[in-house]
Structure formats: C-alpha cells, structure tokens
Design a protein around this motif. Structure first.
Motif, PDB file in Angstrom:
ATOM      1  N   UNK A 104       0.823  -1.210   0.000  1.00 46.52           N
ATOM      2  CA  UNK A 104       0.000   0.000   0.000  1.00 46.52           C
ATOM      3  C   UNK A 104       0.852   1.253   0.000  1.00 46.52           C
ATOM      4  N   UNK A 105       2.067   1.160   0.579  1.00 45.70           N
ATOM      5  CA  UNK A 105       2.975   2.303   0.670  1.00 45.70           C
ATOM      6  C   UNK A 105       4.383   1.856   0.299  1.00 45.70           C
ATOM      7  N   UNK A 106       5.193   2.771  -0.253  1.00 46.53           N
ATOM      8  CA  UNK A 106       6.590   2.398  -0.553  1.00 46.53           C
ATOM      9  C   UNK A 106       7.444   2.415   0.702  1.00 46.53           C
ATOM     10  N   UNK A 107       8.478   1.624   0.713  1.00 44.65           N
ATOM     11  CA  UNK A 107       9.444   1.617   1.813  1.00 44.65           C
ATOM     12  C   UNK A 107      10.842   1.655   1.223  1.00 44.65           C
ATOM     13  N   UNK A 108      11.828   2.110   1.996  1.00 43.05           N
ATOM     14  CA  UNK A 108      13.206   2.138   1.476  1.00 43.05           C
ATOM     15  C   UNK A 108      13.682   0.787   0.969  1.00 43.05           C
ATOM     16  N   UNK A 109      13.368  -0.278   1.696  1.00 40.96           N
ATOM     17  CA  UNK A 109      13.829  -1.607   1.269  1.00 40.96           C
ATOM     18  C   UNK A 109      13.167  -2.035  -0.035  1.00 40.96           C
ATOM     19  N   UNK A 110      11.915  -1.660  -0.223  1.00 41.69           N
ATOM     20  CA  UNK A 110      11.185  -2.069  -1.422  1.00 41.69           C
ATOM     21  C   UNK A 110      11.760  -1.436  -2.682  1.00 41.69           C
ATOM     22  N   UNK A 111      12.207  -0.182  -2.570  1.00 43.21           N
ATOM     23  CA  UNK A 111      12.658   0.551  -3.764  1.00 43.21           C
ATOM     24  C   UNK A 111      14.175   0.593  -3.897  1.00 43.21           C
ATOM     25  N   UNK A 112      14.891   0.030  -2.931  1.00 41.06           N
ATOM     26  CA  UNK A 112      16.353   0.152  -2.930  1.00 41.06           C
ATOM     27  C   UNK A 112      16.965  -0.410  -4.217  1.00 41.06           C
ATOM     28  N   UNK A 113      17.727   0.444  -4.898  1.00 35.13           N
ATOM     29  CA  UNK A 113      18.443   0.089  -6.136  1.00 35.13           C
ATOM     30  C   UNK A 113      17.520  -0.329  -7.274  1.00 35.13           C
ATOM     31  N   UNK A 114      16.248   0.009  -7.173  1.00 28.97           N
ATOM     32  CA  UNK A 114      15.294  -0.348  -8.227  1.00 28.97           C
ATOM     33  C   UNK A 114      15.045   0.840  -9.140  1.00 28.97           C
ATOM     34  N   UNK A 115      14.562   0.554 -10.341  1.00 28.42           N
ATOM     35  CA  UNK A 115      13.990   1.594 -11.189  1.00 28.42           C
ATOM     36  C   UNK A 115      12.544   1.767 -10.743  1.00 28.42           C
ATOM     37  N   UNK A 116      12.231   2.955 -10.255  1.00 27.79           N
ATOM     38  CA  UNK A 116      10.910   3.238  -9.700  1.00 27.79           C
ATOM     39  C   UNK A 116      10.123   4.083 -10.687  1.00 27.79           C
ATOM     40  N   UNK A 117       8.903   3.657 -10.991  1.00 24.41           N
ATOM     41  CA  UNK A 117       7.987   4.454 -11.804  1.00 24.41           C
ATOM     42  C   UNK A 117       7.032   5.149 -10.851  1.00 24.41           C
ATOM     43  N   UNK A 118       7.123   6.472 -10.785  1.00 31.21           N
ATOM     44  CA  UNK A 118       6.277   7.244  -9.891  1.00 31.21           C
ATOM     45  C   UNK A 118       5.137   7.837 -10.715  1.00 31.21           C
ATOM     46  N   UNK A 119       3.995   7.153 -10.670  1.00 36.23           N
ATOM     47  CA  UNK A 119       2.849   7.531 -11.499  1.00 36.23           C
ATOM     48  C   UNK A 119       1.636   7.880 -10.645  1.00 36.23           C
ATOM     49  N   UNK A 120       1.880   8.265  -9.421  1.00 33.19           N
ATOM     50  CA  UNK A 120       0.803   8.644  -8.512  1.00 33.19           C
ATOM     51  C   UNK A 120       0.249  10.017  -8.893  1.00 33.19           C
TER      52      UNK A 120
END
Length: 321
Positions: free
Chosen positions: A53-69
């Motif tokens: 439901x929410x992003x966390x540092x561990x979830x996005x770490x070193x990932x390509x993040x698409x921010x489409x909110x």
C-alpha cells in the motif's frame, strides 16, 4: 522495477509498454487500492510481484521506480524514494511546486539517482521525425511553432478519493496540457525563457482554456492553445520554416508542405508506442552516469506554469464546474 501508483496512466500507457519492452521486470506494485494493484498485475501478466500500500526504502532500494501517482501526492512520495532508488521515472510534473525542487534534486545528486521525467510526446514517432527534420535544417530557418491541444474535459483518473483531481488544480488545462508544449518547444525550437498569457477562461477558479506565448532562447515564439471545454478533441503541432511547413497530429500522420508539394508520412501512434520507445531510452540511460538535464528542464516548466497561472486573467465562465 517498482511501480508506485496503479492508476489510469499505468493502465493505458506504462503497462502496455512494459509488457512488450525489453530490459525491465516489474517486481512490486504500490497503491492503496488492492483492486488497482490486481488490475495492473493482470495487465502485465505479473502475478508473482510484491503488493504494497505504501513504498518503503527496502522495497525501492536500487530499483527503477515508476512514480505515477497523482500530482498532489508526488512530492511526499518522491521524498521517500529518491535517495534509495537507482532511478525514478516520474510522470509530469517532476515537482508540483518549484519550492520542492531543491530537496528533490539534492536527494538525487547525493545518491546518484537518475531522475527521468516522462516527456512522452518526444517519443511519438511522428513528433520525433518532425524534430529530426527541424534539427537537420529541412524546414529552413525557423519562423514559428504552434501547439494546439483541446479536450472535452479533464482526464479522469482511477484515484477513488479524487478521480478528477486534475480539475482541483488552479492551473487546470494549462498545467495538464500546456506542460507538454513546454518540453516540446525546448526540444524542437529552443529553451523556453518566458511565458505570456494572452487569453484564458476559468471555471470555479480553475483554468479551463488558455492561450499563451512561449518565448525561447532562439527568439522563435511558440503559440499554445489548450482547453478542457472543447466540443471535440483535437491535437496539432505546426512548425513553420523559411522553406517548409510541418504539421503533426495524434494520429501518427506527419504532413509536410514544401516547394508546392504536400506529403503525408504515416507512423505508428498511441500511448503504448511512445512509452515503449521511452522505456528503451530509460534502459539505455540507467547504464550510464545520471544526466539531470531533463530534470532541470522539468523544474523550469513548473516555474513557467506557475508564472502563467498567476498572471492569467481571471475571467470566469458562468457555468459551474
């Protein structure tokens, strides 16, 4: 890849493009709505992804993040991911307010995070060929550019809390549709340096139509007309040079007028086509050191939008929104 915001633009553009684009695998979907996450997972054919439901540092770490909110949530979410992700692909605008830009940019600089605004019209094949012909000098010396984008209303999102959140932004159609004109002018004509509003209409305090002139560093002006209150949708870009004129619509047709002859060049069109080309570019970018030129250009666009919205005449339509 982590997608934050599983709304309509992901459904119509990012999802179909990523389903066929090489180089990216979606590992997590983030959205308050389980229904929206499930719909995007099904669209991607990605059933074994993390749902949150929410992003966390561990979830996005070193990932390509698409921010489409939605834009009202953008700054807060950006602050939570920019220092941890490898890259952040951001739907327009990069920042909703110029005062938020220093924190976002410093966070990216300090973490060597790529910031990639989604300037999707640059990847439309017909628009890309138009830009290439301008750059090659095929049109001759540039005289003018016009951008005309009319819709019958604001784009309805999938945010259950505020599906028409765009219509709550005082910038209205200018912030929504006019934004694209700014980066297109920057790519085709030259860096925008100023903006003047020649006419506008507001409904309940929100801009529903606007005509502006974009000044550029090259001295070539661009006239922009955008509206949410048209009888029918219409999109057209026109560039006039000393030797030729070129026009492009959203149907993939590039029309060229030169030496008394008219040619129509047909290209693939639509969101998935442009976004697939965009993601090929993103895949190439993240292999190299971050380049923040597009990010700083996106901040400039936000500043221009703020100036135009503040200076727009306050003529109100009689009908309520």
């Amino acid at each position: 890849m982590v997608i934050i915001g599983c709304g309509r633009i992901v459904e119509l553009a990012h999802g179909p493009a990523l389903r066929r684009a090489a180089g990216f695998g979606v590992t997590a979907l983030v959205d308050p709505s389980a229904e929206r996450r499930a719909a995007v997972a099904a669209l991607l054919g990605a059933q074994d992804v993390v749902h949150a439901e929410e992003p966390s540092p561990d979830l996005v770490r070193d990932a390509v993040v698409v921010l489409a909110s939605p834009s009202p949530l953008r700054s807060e979410l950006m602050g939570r991911v920019v220092s941890h992700a490898r890259a952040v692909v951001v739907e327009k605008p990069l920042v909703s307010r110029t005062e938020d830009a220093p924190e976002v940019l410093e966070g990216a600089y300090s973490a060597d995070t790529h910031l990639v605004p989604v300037h999707n019209w640059l990847y439309d094949p017909a628009v890309a060929e138009l830009g290439a012909r301008v750059a090659s000098g095929w049109l001759g010396e540039l005289r003018s550019m016009s951008y005309y984008h009319h819709t019958t209303g604001p784009f309805a999102g999938a945010w259950a809390h505020r599906p028409l959140w765009r219509a709550d932004d005082p910038g209205g159609c200018l912030a929504d549709l006019g934004y694209h004109a700014c980066y297109l002018v920057g790519a085709v004509v030259g860096r925008p340096t100023g903006i003047e509003v020649s006419a506008s209409t507001r409904t309940a305090g929100v801009l529903t139509s606007a005509r502006v002139v974009l000044r550029t560093a090259t001295g070539v002006d661009c006239r922009v007309a955008v509206s949410w209150s048209a009888a029918r949708p219409e999109f057209r870009i026109r560039v006039v040079g000393s030797r030729a004129t070129a026009e492009v619509g959203d149907d993939g047709v590039l029309t060229l007028h030169r030496d008394g002859r008219t040619d129509e060049l047909r290209h693939p069109a639509g969101f998935p086509v442009a976004y697939r080309r965009f993601y090929h570019d993103v895949a190439d970018r993240v292999r190299h050191a971050p380049d923040y030129c597009d990010a700083t250009a996106a901040v400039l666009i936000t500043r221009l939008m703020e100036e135009a919205i503040a200076g727009a005449p306050r003529r109100e339509e009689r009908s309520a929104r």
